[in-house]
Structures are given as structure tokens and as C-alpha cells.
Motif scaffolding. Sequence first.
Motif, PDB file in Angstrom:
ATOM      1  N   SER A   4       0.826  -1.210   0.000  1.00  0.00           N
ATOM      2  CA  SER A   4       0.000   0.000   0.000  1.00  0.00           C
ATOM      3  C   SER A   4       0.859   1.259   0.000  1.00  0.00           C
ATOM      4  N   ARG A   7       2.480   1.656  -3.379  1.00  0.00           N
ATOM      5  CA  ARG A   7       1.461   2.076  -4.346  1.00  0.00           C
ATOM      6  C   ARG A   7       1.113   3.558  -4.179  1.00  0.00           C
ATOM      7  N   LEU A   8       1.018   4.017  -2.940  1.00  0.00           N
ATOM      8  CA  LEU A   8       0.753   5.427  -2.671  1.00  0.00           C
ATOM      9  C   LEU A   8       1.907   6.310  -3.152  1.00  0.00           C
ATOM     10  N   ALA A  10       3.973   5.632  -5.623  1.00  0.00           N
ATOM     11  CA  ALA A  10       3.910   5.636  -7.088  1.00  0.00           C
ATOM     12  C   ALA A  10       2.791   6.555  -7.569  1.00  0.00           C
ATOM     13  N   ASP A  11       1.665   6.518  -6.868  1.00  0.00           N
ATOM     14  CA  ASP A  11       0.545   7.381  -7.235  1.00  0.00           C
ATOM     15  C   ASP A  11       0.907   8.852  -7.029  1.00  0.00           C
ATOM     16  N   GLN A  14       2.981  10.027  -9.918  1.00  0.00           N
ATOM     17  CA  GLN A  14       2.126  10.206 -11.090  1.00  0.00           C
ATOM     18  C   GLN A  14       1.279  11.479 -10.960  1.00  0.00           C
ATOM     19  N   GLN A  15       0.736  11.733  -9.780  1.00  0.00           N
ATOM     20  CA  GLN A  15      -0.089  12.923  -9.559  1.00  0.00           C
ATOM     21  C   GLN A  15       0.736  14.201  -9.714  1.00  0.00           C
ATOM     22  N   HIS A  18       1.314  14.800 -13.385  1.00  0.00           N
ATOM     23  CA  HIS A  18       0.089  15.293 -14.019  1.00  0.00           C
ATOM     24  C   HIS A  18      -0.163  16.756 -13.650  1.00  0.00           C
TER      25      HIS A  18
END
Length: 104
Positions: A4, A7-8, A10-11, A14-15, A18
Motif C-alpha cells: 500500500s 502504491r501510494l 507511485a501514485d 504520477q499525480q 500530471h
Amino acid sequence: YRYSVERLKADMIQQKKHYGHVMEVFKSDKNAFLSNLNINGNGNGDSSTASVFLTTCIYPRCLLSPDDAMYCAKFIAILYEMETPGFHILELFDVIISAIAGAL
């Protein structure tokens, strides 16, 4: 748990990527944002520019939810920070205060 967290992370990467892309698009297009609104001859906006912006862009969304109101506040801050042509924060404040005073 580790999955988790990874994954956070990596997110988040990505955020941020963006967000950076969106801000670059905003900066490149900022001259066109308010170009079709009423701007007087000396390059300063007038109260009708701020009024149109408030009534068509900000006011309807602010009423939807507290999160939408915060989004509007952040959007206004971004327009100000980018020095968007035709966007004058004091005129917007004047229109907002006049609207509030008129409602009292």
C-alpha cells in the motif's frame, strides 16, 4: 502494508507529474482565458469582467460543496499567481464584497 505504501508513493509521483503538465498547459493558455470578456482600453479589467467571471465560473460551483468552494479559491489563487491578463484580484474582491453586502 508495504504494498500500500509503495502504491501510494507511485501514485504521488504520477499525480505530481500530471499536476506539472496541467500547470504548463494553464501557463501556455493563460492569455486566452479572459480574452473574450470586457476589458477597457488601458489594459485593466473592469467590474463587468470580474462580475461575469464570478457569476458564470465561481458562484455556481462554490454552492455545490465545501470541496468545490476550496477548488474555486485555489483556482482564483492560480489565476492571480500566473498574472493572467484581464484577471484583477482587487476587482474580483470588490464584486464579491458588493454581492455579500447587497445580500445583507
